[in-house]
Write a protein that holds these residues in place. Structure first.
Motif, short mmCIF file in Angstrom:
data_model
loop_
_atom_site.label_atom_id
_atom_site.label_comp_id
_atom_site.label_asym_id
_atom_site.label_seq_id
_atom_site.Cartn_x
_atom_site.Cartn_y
_atom_site.Cartn_z
N GLU A 1 80.50 19.29 47.38
CA GLU A 1 80.27 19.35 48.83
C GLU A 1 79.26 20.45 49.13
N LYS A 2 78.37 20.18 50.11
CA LYS A 2 77.43 21.22 50.53
C LYS A 2 77.92 21.80 51.86
N HIS A 3 77.85 23.11 51.97
CA HIS A 3 78.30 23.77 53.20
C HIS A 3 77.25 24.78 53.64
N ARG B 1 80.77 23.83 47.40
CA ARG B 1 82.18 23.79 47.04
C ARG B 1 82.37 22.52 46.21
N GLN C 1 74.07 20.98 41.09
CA GLN C 1 74.92 19.93 41.67
C GLN C 1 75.11 18.79 40.67
N THR D 1 83.59 16.70 42.33
CA THR D 1 82.99 16.14 43.54
C THR D 1 82.37 17.32 44.28
#
Ligand SMILES: C[S@@+](CC[C@H](N)C(=O)[O-])C[C@H]1O[C@@H](n2cnc3c(N)ncnc32)[C@H](O)[C@@H]1O
Length: 225
Positions: free
Chosen positions: A208-210, A221, A197, A206
């Motif tokens: 994003e955690k999913h 992502r 990350q 940027t």
């Protein structure tokens, strides 16, 4: 940058959702999650990657890091035909699977499709129209040496884990990958390690955690700033 002299030593395995994957016996590495290869590819690359790219972009150019079994390419081809959206798909692969091994993979059987052989038999290093909406360019060689005039909308970052190949998860290499994307372009990966990350952020993404697929709490992502 041909690597035909690189012989892989591998065997097919069955993962928990019934889909095949490959185990590289030299490196001791699986190509997918043993908890479900198909579930992992569908969640990380199709749902979080391709579906998001469909919303953001008209014509879609996908770049895959590591063609491997062709599972991500096959799922993407099926989405292209289902939606009627044109997809140009470029994949780099340093150690192509032997064709006889690729022919044994059960993805077509599971997905009720018939395109996996065409993906594997397509010649290397040039574009091939596989189906009306799906064009494939397989580039044999290392990501580190890959270059293209094209800018991509979406990257499937499907390298072996950072413990095995730390050189593929550095901020420097992510900077190169960021440069291959259009602004607002998307990168998805199954690996959510803290330093991955951080390296993505350092390279101008940027992050994003999913929620991930089976037994995987988080996947990433990343959007190119
Ligand atoms: C985790 S596997 C995923 C393969 C593929 N996406 C699939 O679904 O089967 C990683 C792939 O990256 C390839 N690879 C390893 N190092 C590479 C490099 N430096 N450049 C390009 N490909 C590489 C491996 O041979 C392998 O096929």
């Amino acid at each position: 940058m041909s690597n035909s002299e690189n012989k892989t030593e591998s065997r097919i395995i069955v993962t928990a959702d019934g889909s095949h994957s490959v185990y590289n016996t030299q490196m001791g590495l699986h190509y997918h999650s043993i908890f479900g290869a198909l579930q992992e590819s569908q969640r990380v690359f199709i749902e979080l990657g391709l579906w998001a790219a469909f919303e953001r972009f008209d014509a879609i150019r996908v770049f895959e890091m590591g063609f491997g079994t062709g599972l991500n390419a096959l799922l993407t081809l099926l989405e292209a035909e289902k939606t009627g959206r044109a997809i140009a798909y470029t994949a780099v692969e340093a150690y192509p699977l032997p064709l006889d091994e690729a022919r044994e993979l059960n993805f077509d059987e599971i997905l009720h499709s018939h395109s996996l052989p065409a993906l594997h038999e397509a010649p290397w290093n040039g574009p091939v129209a596989i189906t009306p909406h799906f064009q494939l360019t397989k580039q044999e060689g290392y990501l580190q040496q890959f270059s293209s005039e094209d800018r991509f909308n979406l990257v499937y970052y499907d390298a072996f884990a950072p413990e095995a190949q730390p050189e593929l998860w550095t901020a420097e290499l992510f900077e190169k990958v960021a440069g291959m994307l259009v602004p607002g372009g998307i990168l998805t990966t199954y690996c959510s390690k803290g330093y991955v990350q951080r390296n993505l952020k350092a390279a101008g993404f940027t992050v994003e955690k999913h929620p991930g697929p089976a037994r995987k709490r988080e996947v990433l992502r990343a959007i190119r700033n």
